[in-house]
Design an enzyme around this catalytic site. Structure first.
Site, PDB file in Angstrom:
ATOM      1  N   LYS A 158      14.814  -0.034   2.051  1.00 31.45           N
ATOM      2  CA  LYS A 158      15.844  -0.616   1.171  1.00 31.45           C
ATOM      3  C   LYS A 158      16.532   0.461   0.330  1.00 31.45           C
ATOM      4  O   LYS A 158      15.866   1.284  -0.294  1.00 31.45           O
ATOM      5  CB  LYS A 158      15.207  -1.648   0.230  1.00 31.45           C
ATOM      6  CG  LYS A 158      14.716  -2.885   0.955  1.00 31.45           C
ATOM      7  CD  LYS A 158      14.422  -4.029   0.010  1.00 31.45           C
ATOM      8  CE  LYS A 158      13.080  -3.959  -0.627  1.00 31.45           C
ATOM      9  NZ  LYS A 158      12.735  -5.152  -1.423  1.00 31.45           N
ATOM     10  N   GLU A 260       6.037  -8.674  -3.466  1.00 32.68           N
ATOM     11  CA  GLU A 260       6.611  -9.272  -4.685  1.00 32.68           C
ATOM     12  C   GLU A 260       5.512  -9.819  -5.607  1.00 32.68           C
ATOM     13  O   GLU A 260       5.815 -10.459  -6.611  1.00 32.68           O
ATOM     14  CB  GLU A 260       7.565 -10.416  -4.303  1.00 32.68           C
ATOM     15  CG  GLU A 260       8.812  -9.952  -3.589  1.00 32.68           C
ATOM     16  CD  GLU A 260       9.804  -9.307  -4.547  1.00 32.68           C
ATOM     17  OE1 GLU A 260      10.095  -9.880  -5.579  1.00 32.68           O
ATOM     18  OE2 GLU A 260      10.249  -8.186  -4.230  1.00 32.68           O
TER      19      GLU A 260
HETATM   20  N1  LIG Z   1      13.957   0.744  -2.472  1.00 32.97           N
HETATM   21  C1  LIG Z   1      12.914   0.142  -2.967  1.00 32.97           C
HETATM   22  O1  LIG Z   1      12.257  -0.579  -2.263  1.00 32.97           O
HETATM   23  C2  LIG Z   1      12.541   0.414  -4.395  1.00 32.97           C
HETATM   24  C3  LIG Z   1      11.207   0.200  -4.797  1.00 32.97           C
HETATM   25  C4  LIG Z   1      10.861   0.529  -6.114  1.00 32.97           C
HETATM   26  C5  LIG Z   1      11.817   0.988  -6.993  1.00 32.97           C
HETATM   27  N2  LIG Z   1      13.106   1.144  -6.572  1.00 32.97           N
HETATM   28  C6  LIG Z   1      14.149   1.624  -7.505  1.00 32.97           C
HETATM   29  O2  LIG Z   1      13.704   2.851  -8.083  1.00 32.97           O
HETATM   30  C7  LIG Z   1      14.199   2.951  -9.413  1.00 32.97           C
HETATM   31  C8  LIG Z   1      13.065   3.319 -10.342  1.00 32.97           C
HETATM   32  O3  LIG Z   1      12.501   4.531  -9.904  1.00 32.97           O
HETATM   33  P1  LIG Z   1      11.944   5.614 -10.930  1.00 32.97           P
HETATM   34  O4  LIG Z   1      11.028   4.951 -11.868  1.00 32.97           O
HETATM   35  O5  LIG Z   1      11.442   6.747 -10.113  1.00 32.97           O
HETATM   36  O6  LIG Z   1      13.257   5.966 -11.768  1.00 32.97           O
HETATM   37  P2  LIG Z   1      14.084   7.330 -12.037  1.00 32.97           P
HETATM   38  O7  LIG Z   1      14.537   7.924 -10.787  1.00 32.97           O
HETATM   39  O8  LIG Z   1      15.119   6.976 -13.045  1.00 32.97           O
HETATM   40  O9  LIG Z   1      13.004   8.307 -12.714  1.00 32.97           O
HETATM   41  C9  LIG Z   1      12.471   7.974 -13.984  1.00 32.97           C
HETATM   42  C10 LIG Z   1      12.612   9.145 -14.969  1.00 32.97           C
HETATM   43  O10 LIG Z   1      11.693  10.173 -14.598  1.00 32.97           O
HETATM   44  C11 LIG Z   1      12.367  11.445 -14.606  1.00 32.97           C
HETATM   45  N3  LIG Z   1      11.649  12.287 -13.645  1.00 32.97           N
HETATM   46  C12 LIG Z   1      11.724  12.242 -12.295  1.00 32.97           C
HETATM   47  N4  LIG Z   1      10.827  13.078 -11.757  1.00 32.97           N
HETATM   48  C13 LIG Z   1      10.179  13.682 -12.791  1.00 32.97           C
HETATM   49  C14 LIG Z   1       9.122  14.613 -12.869  1.00 32.97           C
HETATM   50  N5  LIG Z   1       8.509  15.055 -11.776  1.00 32.97           N
HETATM   51  N6  LIG Z   1       8.698  15.017 -14.095  1.00 32.97           N
HETATM   52  C15 LIG Z   1       9.277  14.522 -15.230  1.00 32.97           C
HETATM   53  N7  LIG Z   1      10.257  13.599 -15.211  1.00 32.97           N
HETATM   54  C16 LIG Z   1      10.703  13.175 -13.995  1.00 32.97           C
HETATM   55  C17 LIG Z   1      13.789  11.124 -14.259  1.00 32.97           C
HETATM   56  O11 LIG Z   1      14.651  12.151 -14.728  1.00 32.97           O
HETATM   57  C18 LIG Z   1      13.991   9.786 -14.984  1.00 32.97           C
HETATM   58  O12 LIG Z   1      14.352  10.030 -16.324  1.00 32.97           O
HETATM   59  C19 LIG Z   1      14.839   1.621  -9.762  1.00 32.97           C
HETATM   60  O13 LIG Z   1      16.242   1.745  -9.726  1.00 32.97           O
HETATM   61  C20 LIG Z   1      14.363   0.685  -8.659  1.00 32.97           C
HETATM   62  O14 LIG Z   1      15.308  -0.320  -8.352  1.00 32.97           O
HETATM   63  C21 LIG Z   1      13.474   0.876  -5.289  1.00 32.97           C
END
Ligand SMILES: NC(=O)c1ccc[n+]([C@@H]2O[C@H](COP(=O)([O-])OP(=O)(O)OC[C@H]3O[C@@H](n4cnc5c(N)ncnc54)[C@H](O)[C@@H]3O)[C@@H](O)[C@H]2O)c1
Ligand SMILES: [Zn+2]
Length: 401
Positions: A158, A260
């Site tokens: 996705k 979910e």
């Molecule tokens: N496709 C899917 O099936 C699926 C599943 C789960 C989540 N998602 C999506 O993923 C997003 C959430 O992902 P996330 O939580 O990784 O968010 P993100 O990419 O915003 O990362 C979260 C924060 O961590 C920081 N960061 C990243 N790597 C780091 C590191 N190694 N050290 C320090 N800081 C770091 C980033 O700069 C950001 O501020 C949502 O938009 C969600 O919809 C998609």
């Protein structure tokens, strides 16, 4: 979908480069997921083997500031374009997508170029969508640096961005060439980000693969979630648990709906808390952990989960540092109003006062309606379960065992 020019390691063992490689099978699609510790140079070599004419890195400003040197190593001698944006959901917009696509095209990318998502789930989703659109599909490599991305989003096809109306409304399914990560990335995550991903991982253990629970308990008891061996185990266990349901469900619309678990109420709690507290609201995985407790109480009230199985939920969730209480900023009536709009509506024919829900008959065994792991739940059952996590000491059957 794009063809795969990277050698795939069907045996799921060492690929001779210092990386371990696991084949990820999602329906008819297969790609290798390779990972290790301190392995950025090996990842760079593997990306080089794809023989791209150009690399397009999609990242955010914080990741770029922290890991610019690693990004240079990943690019090596290959011409590279870096597309970065301030971190966070504001990146998952049509405006940002358009700007990145136009910039990449003006920079002269071709069908031989490779899009490299470098960062968390946000750059991962945006890059996935870009790769699917450019020339109707160019090669995509994910290098996830958060636990959410590495243990959840890259194990799904996705790819989506947000519309003005809601989250993940504009998207598609797209298969990467490969996923690579170095568990050292996760050691710099803020605690709340680290735990958020681990809560999703715990969800997969409770709902899909309870055989992984002893390992998860051992990691929690060890008290060092960011120890390399712990992180490598968590990654392996996430891959095994999520793959167990996506292997026959490319689009996560049948068996994959079990992913979910905890999300119907958890997502509603997340939305209500963010309305109330903005960025200080609960991270996604933490809200899902509370949603799992609600689901566990509903199953218990139906006589499905035992006291002990509800206790396992509490043990794991609190072990990951989640306080098992609804935040005072969140009102039950508001949560129920959001739940009524849940995106799983449409999967089951429903009466007015019911919501489709993933409920467990036992750990790892969701209740099914036909082949779907969904069951109708009455709003009053959800309210009763939410009451328990507002006042946990009153009636929660907390039995650790
Ligand atoms: N496709 C899917 O099936 C699926 C599943 C789960 C989540 N998602 C999506 O993923 C997003 C959430 O992902 P996330 O939580 O990784 O968010 P993100 O990419 O915003 O990362 C979260 C924060 O961590 C920081 N960061 C990243 N790597 C780091 C590191 N190694 N050290 C320090 N800081 C770091 C980033 O700069 C950001 O501020 C949502 O938009 C969600 O919809 C998609
Ligand atoms: Zn989730």
């Amino acid at each position: 979908m794009s063809s795969n020019s990277l050698s795939r390691n069907g045996s799921g063992v060492h690929d001779g480069s210092g990386l371990r490689s696991r084949p990820i099978v999602i329906g008819d699609e297969t790609f290798p997921y390779s990972f290790g510790r301190g392995c950025v140079p090996e990842i760079a070599a593997a990306i080089g083997n794809l023989a791209p004419d150009k690399l397009v890195f999609v990242t955010d400003d914080d990741v770029l500031a922290r890991y610019g040197r690693e990004l240079d190593t990943l690019a090596g001698a290959i011409p590279a374009l870096i597309l970065s944006h301030p971190a966070g959901e504001s990146m998952k917009t049509l405006d940002c997508l358009t700007e990145h696509l136009e910039t990449a095209l003006r920079a002269g990318i071709t069908r031989r170029s490779v899009i490299v998502a470098f960062g968390g789930g946000v750059p991962g989703n945006l890059a996935g969508l870009m790769a699917s659109l450019l020339f109707r599909g160019v090669r995509l490599v994910h290098v996830p640096t958060t636990t959410i991305a590495a243990m959840d989003s890259v194990l799904s096809l996705k790819q989506a961005i947000n519309s003005g109306v809601g989250k993940n409304h504009l998207g598609t399914y797209y298969t990467p060439e490969a996923v690579f990560t170095d568990v050292e990335f996760f050691t710099t995550l803020p605690e709340r980000e680290l735990r958020s991903g681990l809560c999703e991982m715990a969800k997969n253990c409770l709902a899909i693969q309870p055989s992984a629970l002893p390992g998860l308990r051992a990691v929690i008891a060890g008290g060092a979630l960011t120890a390399p061996d712990s992180l490598l185990w968590l990654l392996e266990a996430s891959i095994a648990a999520k793959s167990a349901v996506t292997v026959r469900d490319t689009f996560e619309r049948r068996a994959g709906l079990v992913l979910e678990y905890g999300h119907t109420v958890g997502h509603a709690i997340e939305i209500c808390d963010h309305r109330a507290r903005g960025a200080a609201g609960l991270p996604h995985g933490t809200a899902i952990a509370l949603g799992m407790l609600v689901a566990a109480h509903i199953s218990h009230a139906r006589g499905w989960l035992s006291d002990g199985e509800v206790g396992v939920h509490y043990e794991i969730v609190t072990g990951l540092g989640v306080e098992p209480v609804l935040p005072p900023s969140v009102r039950i009536d508001d949560v129920l109003a959001v739940v009524a709009d849940d995106n799983k509506r449409g999967y089951l024919p429903l009466h007015a006062d019911t919501v489709p829900f993933v409920l467990l008959r036992a750990l790892g065994r969701p209740e099914l309606t036909g082949e779907l792991p969904l069951t109708p739940v009455q709003v009053r059952e959800i309210r009763a379960a939410l009451d328990v996590i507002v006042q946990p000491s009153a009636s929660a059957p907390i039995v650790i065992g």
